[in-house]
Scaffold this active site. Structure first.
Site, short mmCIF file in Angstrom:
data_model
loop_
_atom_site.label_atom_id
_atom_site.label_comp_id
_atom_site.label_asym_id
_atom_site.label_seq_id
_atom_site.Cartn_x
_atom_site.Cartn_y
_atom_site.Cartn_z
NE ARG A 25 -7.83 -6.36 9.70
CZ ARG A 25 -7.37 -6.04 8.38
NH1 ARG A 25 -7.88 -4.85 7.91
NH2 ARG A 25 -6.57 -6.66 7.59
CB THR A 48 -6.65 1.95 3.44
OG1 THR A 48 -6.66 0.15 3.08
CG2 THR A 48 -6.44 2.08 4.79
CB THR A 99 -9.06 -0.41 4.90
OG1 THR A 99 -9.10 -0.85 3.55
CG2 THR A 99 -9.23 -1.57 5.74
CB SER A 136 -4.50 -4.81 9.50
OG SER A 136 -4.25 -3.34 9.07
O1 DON Z 1 -5.27 -3.89 6.64
C1 DON Z 1 -4.47 -3.72 5.53
O2 DON Z 1 -3.26 -4.06 5.58
C2 DON Z 1 -5.12 -3.68 4.23
N1 DON Z 1 -6.57 -4.03 4.15
C3 DON Z 1 -5.00 -2.19 3.76
C4 DON Z 1 -5.55 -1.78 2.41
C5 DON Z 1 -5.09 -0.76 2.03
O3 DON Z 1 -4.37 -0.03 2.51
C6 DON Z 1 -5.57 -0.15 0.52
N2 DON Z 1 -5.28 1.02 0.08
N3 DON Z 1 -5.08 1.49 -0.75
#
Ligand code: DON
Length: 596
Positions: A129, A399, A417, A470
């Site tokens: 991350r 993501t 992501t 996340s």
């Molecule tokens: O880490 C997370 O929970 C978010 N940054 C995830 C972002 C995400 O899934 C975007 N997708 N469409």
């Protein structure tokens, strides 16, 4: 129950279920054990209004399987498996190929999480991350008027220090078998020779053109001001050079030297915070996968700094307390599902953050006794307002996801992501990639929703060097014999968690095939806002009415999109059963599942 009989039974009973649509139609046997897989549950066919029909067949292969949101990235993974690489080699190849061919979410400028289960029984998880730059402060996104600005989402200050390159390389160094140059070769080739623009890529660039146009990536992705035509070749020479540097020098090729200098220079130009020292200090963290069980299956998922694994397991633990399994998609099934999500999200939103900065009551959150106490607070008759639910007490006991499995049974689940599509929009000239907008996953202001509507607490406040919480939930499910049974994960912020749970429940409780478990309509509940969302056409109107009568606020809404692999058998030549894997990308999105 095998798929065919489940569906035949489903069609036979669908009229009853569609007419009943309430707890009255529950006929699950009393003999079901809370901890065992239910054997006699009512399935119903998908509602007529739903976009997909049941019974679709997922691609099958007897050897290995790769499933991702990008055709070229999946092919890169299969190439590496066929060259003798294992699932980790292939996963690393897919990760780098996504960074080239899937710029909306694949990345070098973002981060991710990996969960792996090797055929010899070893398991590991890697947290790569992003972290907040050292100059970050808790109120850095609050404007002069006391309200949050958009700087956590767009532009130079939206980015955490990227972790993807360090993460992919650490995975490769730990358990890969081919050379770094070999696993990176498909990505380098795609960047050098160019990616032929297809409808999906053109559409993605078109839909995000307003963001891309504001920063330096416009020259590449909007040549002459417009997206490249379908059939055009998108060559990325800056990115190819960056990838070659990484192949030659490892993580230093990104976190030090010309690429790091290019990131730091771009940050200085745009008022961003990431410095060369931030980049040089980045390290991924090895973690033990978070373990849970559901009706005799074992789950391995991502621990914090993601809330994904904890929230998935807490929800499943609550559901496991049901002695009966209501008919699929019935008002009672959705009521219990939403009630379970709601409780797990209350805990998630209030009590989680980066484990380096706080102690979390994780053991309690995934404890079956705690889940039973939450289950006891759910009445089948009516919904509970989120405001009346108490969070777990500390101190008590865009993501993209991809999955790989190889011939030996090594399995890898990775979600990566840059947060929003094309991240913060900031593109690094000379480096050739977009930067993430992950800072918006922090609690920018307690009580104020982020882009996913999540209302979070101070446990997830911004602090230098801290990982933002996340919802990513790369998950591997093992059967009672300890063999890999399913690999699943997805995109969609908090909707990842609810989508993963529903795919697992559909497969285990309702015996659905992989295609049906993923293609079935889903609901979503994240406690705040206090609403049960359902996919349009996915829940019949009379079921919605029963839910509303129970006190739920409901509205049509979105869900995450999944990629998944599941162990399967198919008839081979001469009618003999052939063992192998089914792979799938969500019909809601694009991608490719392919095996060998
Ligand atoms: O880490 C997370 O929970 C978010 N940054 C995830 C972002 C995400 O899934 C975007 N997708 N469409």
């Amino acid at each position: 129950m095998p798929l065919r009989s489940a569906l035949v039974r489903a069609l036979a009973i669908s009229a009853v279920v569609l007419a009943g649509l309430s707890e009255a139609s529950t006929t699950a046997t009393g003999a079901q054990q809370a901890a065992g897989r239910p054997s006699n549950v009512e399935m119903t066919t998908f509602p007529q209004e739903w976009a997909y029909r049941p019974g679709a067949q997922a691609p099958f292969a007897p050897g290995g399987m790769v499933a991702s949101n990008c055709v070229l990235a999946t092919k890169a993974g299969v190439e590496i498996l066929q060259a003798g690489g294992n699932a980790v080699d292939a996963a690393v190849a897919v990760g780098f190929a996504l960074a080239v061919a899937y710029p909306e979410a694949g990345n070098l400028g973002g981060g991710g999480y990996a969960v792996a289960r090797m055929a010899d029984g070893r398991t590991f998880a890697l947290d790569y991350r992003e972290v907040a730059p050292r100059a970050s402060t808790p109120d850095m996104y609050i404007g002069a008027n006391g309200k949050p600005t958009d700087q956590s989402l767009v532009g130079h200050r939206a980015s955490g220090v990227p972790g993807s390159v360090a993460g992919l390389l650490a995975l490769h160094a730990k358990s890969g078998t081919l050379t770094r140059a070999r696993v990176m070769a498909p990505a380098i080739r795609l960047a050098r020779d160019g990616v032929v623009v297809d409808e999906t890529l053109k559409m993605s660039i078109t839909q995000n053109a307003d963001l891309i146009r504001r920063f330096a990536g416009a020259g590449l992705f909007l040549p002459g001001g417009a997206p490249p035509a379908v059939g055009a070749r998108l060559e990325q020479s800056d990115l190819a050079r960056t990838l070659e540097r990484i192949a030659d020098s490892g993580a230093d090729g990104f976190y030090k030297g010309p690429v790091a200098d290019a990131i730091a220079a771009q940050m200085r130009r745009g008022g961003g915070l990431i410095t060369a020292a931030d980049l040089a200090a980045y390290t991924p963290e090895w973690r033990d996968p978070l373990a849970g069980t559901y009706r005799g299956y074992r789950l391995l998922s991502m621990p914090p700094s993601s809330s994904g694994g904890v929230t998935v397991i807490e929800t499943l633990n609550i559901l496991e307390g049901d002695r009966d399994v209501p008919p699929w998609n019935s008002a009672l099934a959705l009521h219990r599902l939403s009630s379970a999500f709601q409780r797990a999200f209350v805990d998630r939103n209030s009590s989680m953050g980066d484990p380096a900065f706080m102690t979390m009551p994780i053991a309690r959150m995934i404890n079956k006794t705690y889940a039973r106490s939450l289950r006891a607070g759910i009445s089948d008759a009516h919904a509970t307002p989120t405001a009346s639910l108490k969070p777990v007490k500390a101190g008590s006991s865009e993501t993209t996801h991809y999955c790989v499995v190889d011939r030996a049974g090594n399995a890898v689940a990775i979600t990566t992501t840059i947060n929003s599509l094309y991240g913060s929009g900031v593109w690094i000239p000379g480096g050739g990639f977009f930067m993430n907008s992950e800072m918006d996953d922090f609690t920018v202001q307690p009580g104020t929703p982020n882009q996913f509507g999540l209302v979070q607490g101070t446990s997830n406040a911004v602090a230098p060097g801290k990982r933002m919480l996340s919802a990513m939930a790369p998950t591997i499910v093992l059967d009672s014999a300890g063999k890999v049974w399913m690999i699943v994960g997805g995109r969609g912020g908090p909707r990842i968690i609810t989508a993963v749970v529903q795919a697992v429940v559909n497969a285990i409780d309702y015996h659905m095939s992989l295609a049906d478990a993923v293609g079935a309509p889903r609901i979503h509940d994240q406690a705040m806002p206090d609403v049960l969302e359902y996919e349009k056409g996915g829940v019949p109107a009379d079921v919605v009415r029963v839910l509303e009568a129970k006190g739920w606020a409901t509205k049509p809404g979105g869900t995450g999109s999944l990629t998944a692999i599941k162990r399967a058998e198919r008839a081979g030549a001469g009618g003999a059963r052939q063992r192998g894997w089914e792979g799938l990308f969500d019909p809601r999105k694009h991608g490719l599942a392919e095996g060998y």
